[in-house]
Design a protein around this motif. Structure first.
Motif, PDB file in Angstrom:
ATOM      1  N   ASP A  40      64.070  64.829  12.311  1.00 18.89           N
ATOM      2  CA  ASP A  40      62.942  65.708  12.637  1.00 18.89           C
ATOM      3  C   ASP A  40      62.228  66.201  11.376  1.00 18.89           C
ATOM      4  O   ASP A  40      61.006  66.365  11.377  1.00 18.89           O
ATOM      5  N   GLN A  43      59.568  63.602  10.052  1.00 19.11           N
ATOM      6  CA  GLN A  43      58.399  63.211  10.841  1.00 19.11           C
ATOM      7  C   GLN A  43      57.101  63.861  10.361  1.00 19.11           C
ATOM      8  O   GLN A  43      57.093  64.974   9.852  1.00 19.11           O
ATOM      9  N   THR A  47      53.588  59.579  11.926  1.00 26.73           N
ATOM     10  CA  THR A  47      54.760  58.870  12.452  1.00 26.73           C
ATOM     11  C   THR A  47      54.990  59.180  13.926  1.00 26.73           C
ATOM     12  O   THR A  47      55.590  58.377  14.649  1.00 26.73           O
ATOM     13  N   LEU A  48      54.525  60.333  14.378  1.00 32.05           N
ATOM     14  CA  LEU A  48      54.700  60.716  15.785  1.00 32.05           C
ATOM     15  C   LEU A  48      53.665  60.074  16.696  1.00 32.05           C
ATOM     16  O   LEU A  48      53.891  59.935  17.897  1.00 32.05           O
ATOM     17  N   ARG A  49      52.525  59.689  16.127  1.00 32.60           N
ATOM     18  CA  ARG A  49      51.386  59.258  16.935  1.00 32.60           C
ATOM     19  C   ARG A  49      51.738  58.148  17.920  1.00 32.60           C
ATOM     20  O   ARG A  49      51.466  58.260  19.121  1.00 32.60           O
ATOM     21  N   THR A  52      53.944  59.324  20.712  1.00 31.53           N
ATOM     22  CA  THR A  52      53.222  60.140  21.695  1.00 31.53           C
ATOM     23  C   THR A  52      52.476  59.254  22.679  1.00 31.53           C
ATOM     24  O   THR A  52      52.452  59.531  23.884  1.00 31.53           O
ATOM     25  N   HIS A  81      56.256  66.822  22.131  1.00 39.41           N
ATOM     26  CA  HIS A  81      55.387  66.252  21.094  1.00 39.41           C
ATOM     27  C   HIS A  81      54.270  67.221  20.712  1.00 39.41           C
ATOM     28  O   HIS A  81      53.932  67.357  19.528  1.00 39.41           O
ATOM     29  N   PHE A  84      55.695  69.792  18.589  1.00 34.55           N
ATOM     30  CA  PHE A  84      56.058  69.200  17.296  1.00 34.55           C
ATOM     31  C   PHE A  84      54.836  69.151  16.376  1.00 34.55           C
ATOM     32  O   PHE A  84      54.899  69.533  15.200  1.00 34.55           O
ATOM     33  N   TYR A  85      53.706  68.668  16.896  1.00 31.87           N
ATOM     34  CA  TYR A  85      52.487  68.605  16.082  1.00 31.87           C
ATOM     35  C   TYR A  85      52.088  69.990  15.585  1.00 31.87           C
ATOM     36  O   TYR A  85      51.705  70.161  14.422  1.00 31.87           O
TER      37      TYR A  85
END
Length: 278
Positions: A40, A43, A47-49, A52, A81, A84-85
């Protein structure tokens, strides 16, 4: 301020308090994971895109399947998500200047300003009028084009639907569905006249692609007029085809057959069986 917040909490229904506590729990866990978990911590928004996007499609699948337990799970994944953002954005090294509170207040402010028929003195007693007001308000907020709000990365079928909806919100649309169907037939005839499958003429692939695009766009337009979401309709057909084809494969296996060795007539028997229950 704290006193007012406490007073609000005391007067809230019990269920709303439970919901707020659940959201607070998620924020707390997100903070802990961001600070303590190696994965976590690593990220970024970039990297999350793609993850998602994947979660969003999984939610879409669950909705199409009307799988309520799965919808509940996927909504949680999407919510994670979003949190997270916002957590990443709240960190000094991100270069951003907002956190989850700013995100929520921003969307609340937008909802209030875009619904003057609820929070102001504007009259909008139909869905169509609400949509028109929404697009006009977006232009007043600085959008240079009604179509400016259509994301460029949307899948083409979804994008066609959104383009047409936004154009309608600006007053640019057909008046009757019969007119739209006439356009569909016109585009179909033009395509057939130039690329008739009954002839062996070499097809200009680029020109054919353009004409075929016109056919699809006109069909999307008609679907909109009769309240069919073309993306949903096509995806349901995709899922139906997959189920029938997998039935065909399974039946062939059970009978010691391989599709590559079967005739179309033999496969058609299994296909008709599959149609009986899908």
């Amino acid at each position: 301020m704290q006193t007012n917040l406490n007073q609000r909490l005391e007067t809230m229904p019990a269920r709303r308090q439970e919901q707020l506590l659940a959201f607070d729990r998620l924020l707390t866990i997100m903070d802990e994971l961001r600070e303590q978990c190696p994965w976590d911590r690593k990220q970024t928004m970039d990297t999350l895109r793609h993850l998602t996007i994947e979660e969003t499609y999984e939610l879409s699948d669950a909705i199409l399947e009307k799988d309520l337990p799965e919808i509940r799970k996927e909504l949680g994944d999407v919510m994670l998500h979003l949190v997270f953002y916002a957590r990443i954005a709240s960190e000094p090294q991100s270069g951003a200047t907002f956190d989850i509170g700013d995100v929520l207040n921003s969307v609340c402010d937008k909802l209030v300003s875009r619904h003057p028929h609820i929070y102001g003195d504007v009259v909008a007693d139909t869905e169509e009028k609400v949509k028109q007001n929404w697009e006009q308000l977006k232009l007043k907020e600085g959008n240079k084009s009604v179509l400016g709000g259509v994301p460029g990365s949307l899948p083409a079928l979804v994008k066609a639907m959104r383009i047409q909806e936004k154009a309608r919100g600006a007053g640019f649309d057909w008046e009757e569905k019969q007119q739209v169907w006439e356009k569909v037939e016109e585009e179909m005839q033009e395509f057939k006249a130039e690329f008739n499958a009954e002839t062996d003429e070499v097809i200009d692939a680029e020109r054919a692609e353009k004409e075929f695009g016109d056919v699809l766009f006109s069909l999307v337009n008609y679907a909109r007029f009769i309240d069919i979401n073309p993306e949903t309709a096509l995806e349901r057909t995709n899922k139906k085809f997959i189920k029938r084809f997998q039935y065909l494969e399974e039946q062939a296996r059970q009978n010691g057959q391989q599709l590559k060795d079967m005739t179309l007539d033999e496969m058609e028997v299994y296909w008709q069986e599959a149609k009986a229950f899908t």
